[in-house]
Scaffold this motif. Structure first.
Motif, PDB file in Angstrom:
ATOM      1  N   GLY A 161       0.745  -1.169  -0.049  1.00 13.92           N
ATOM      2  CA  GLY A 161       0.184  -0.149  -0.035  1.00 13.92           C
ATOM      3  C   GLY A 161       0.775   1.369   0.085  1.00 13.92           C
ATOM      4  O   GLY A 161       0.572   2.175  -0.852  1.00 13.92           O
ATOM      5  N   MET A 162       1.856   1.225   0.702  1.00 12.33           N
ATOM      6  CA  MET A 162       2.700   2.306   0.764  1.00 12.33           C
ATOM      7  C   MET A 162       3.467   2.605  -0.461  1.00 12.33           C
ATOM      8  O   MET A 162       3.837   3.700  -0.908  1.00 12.33           O
ATOM      9  N   LYS A 165       1.215   4.083  -3.110  1.00 11.23           N
ATOM     10  CA  LYS A 165       0.469   5.599  -2.905  1.00 11.23           C
ATOM     11  C   LYS A 165       1.397   6.274  -2.250  1.00 11.23           C
ATOM     12  O   LYS A 165       1.104   7.411  -2.190  1.00 11.23           O
ATOM     13  N   PHE A 170      -0.700   6.902   1.536  1.00 15.83           N
ATOM     14  CA  PHE A 170      -1.291   6.080   2.418  1.00 15.83           C
ATOM     15  C   PHE A 170      -1.978   6.345   3.582  1.00 15.83           C
ATOM     16  O   PHE A 170      -2.952   6.278   3.834  1.00 15.83           O
ATOM     17  N   ARG A 274      -3.490  -1.613  -2.833  1.00 14.76           N
ATOM     18  CA  ARG A 274      -2.763  -0.739  -4.103  1.00 14.76           C
ATOM     19  C   ARG A 274      -3.841  -0.112  -4.678  1.00 14.76           C
ATOM     20  O   ARG A 274      -3.599   0.722  -5.772  1.00 14.76           O
ATOM     21  N   HIS A 276      -6.669   2.714  -5.274  1.00 14.21           N
ATOM     22  CA  HIS A 276      -6.756   4.169  -4.799  1.00 14.21           C
ATOM     23  C   HIS A 276      -8.151   4.498  -4.538  1.00 14.21           C
ATOM     24  O   HIS A 276      -9.046   4.114  -5.627  1.00 14.21           O
TER      25      HIS A 276
END
Length: 277
Positions: A161-162, A165, A170, A274, A276
């Motif tokens: 995730g980090m 984004k 995130f 992942r 958005h």
């Protein structure tokens, strides 16, 4: 006469529910289950060795049966990743393959005779040593193993995730989703609620992963213990073998299904992290 089998069965099950433990302190969190760690490490090493040898000897021509079997597994896992995760699969597919095979190996230990370690100790050190020696060789029937696997997946999901984004993006999403607002004041008011919901959602993922796998494997192990305890002795030996065989055949489905579910949920969690919002 009726109370003796029940007491014997209870003692038998309690004995097999003990782990080979090393205590590093008085706290229950300072206890290490050596049997779970040892079996998990050995099976992980065997999986890596098996696939490495097949990859090393792989040919582009007609594959051997062993190579074909490994290729079927890899293609199966890659297809599941491709259908669920729409992005770069170069790191996700190996992760999914490792999870599926390792958890399958760990679960399959439940098909081995649960009294085998005790009989081994008895043959070497005697009956008294067998009574005081504990060794559970189904790592996924240990909540520490399943929680460790789930926490590893949890941190991998956070990393994806980090990476997708950015750390700032995130963190901003944790504060602004799922409830969106155009008004700045309303957006600020909603931030604590969004953060609480997102934290609960993320924390529930490793808990559900760990408890689902642990519950199924622990329950299956208990059934094997009950069958072994109820049908102990020469007279009931044949019925015990029949009941154990029937449950083992059914348990094979549970073993593969739980490994598949753990793998699929990992892929879904990564794909969701992942995205958005």
């Amino acid at each position: 006469m009726a109370s003796e089998p029940q007491g014997g069965l209870t003692e038998y099950i309690q004995h097999h529910l003990h782990h080979n433990t090393v205590s590093l302190g008085d706290s229950p969190f300072m206890k290490i289950h050596l049997d779970s760690i040892l079996v998990a490490f050995v099976l992980g090493a065997l999986f890596c060795l098996w696939f490495w040898l097949k990859a090393r000897k792989a040919t582009s021509g007609v594959p051997s049966k062993g190579q074909a079997f490994v290729e079927i597994i890899v293609e199966f896992v890659d297809t599941q990743v491709k259908d669920t995760f729409h992005g770069d699969r170069r790191t996700v597919t190996p992760l999914a393959l490792s999870i599926f095979m390792w958890v399958t190996f760990l679960n399959t230990m439940d098909l081995l005779p649960l009294d085998a370690p005790s009989f081994g100790v008895k043959s070497v050190a005697g009956a008294e040593a067998m009574h005081h020696t504990f060794f559970r060789w189904v790592p996924t029937a240990d909540i520490n193993t399943t929680m460790g696997l789930a926490l590893a997946v949890f941190f991998i999901v956070l990393a994806h995730g980090m990476k997708a984004k950015g750390v700032g993006g995130f963190g901003w999403e944790l504060l602004t989703a799922p409830f969106h607002a155009d008004n700045t004041v309303v957006k600020i008011i909603l931030m604590p609620f969004n953060l609480a919901l997102n934290v609960i959602e993320y924390l529930s993922k490793p808990v559900s992963l760990a408890m689902r796998l642990f519950g199924n494997m622990y329950g299956g192990e208990l059934v094997f213990m009950l069958i072994a305890g109820l049908f102990a002795g020469w007279i009931s030996f044949l019925p015990g073998v029949l009941f154990n065989t029937a449950w083992a055949i059914f348990h094979i489905l549970i073993i593969l299904l739980q490994a598949f579910i753990f793998m699929m949920l990992t892929i879904v969690y990564i794909a969701t992290a992942r995205e958005h919002h």
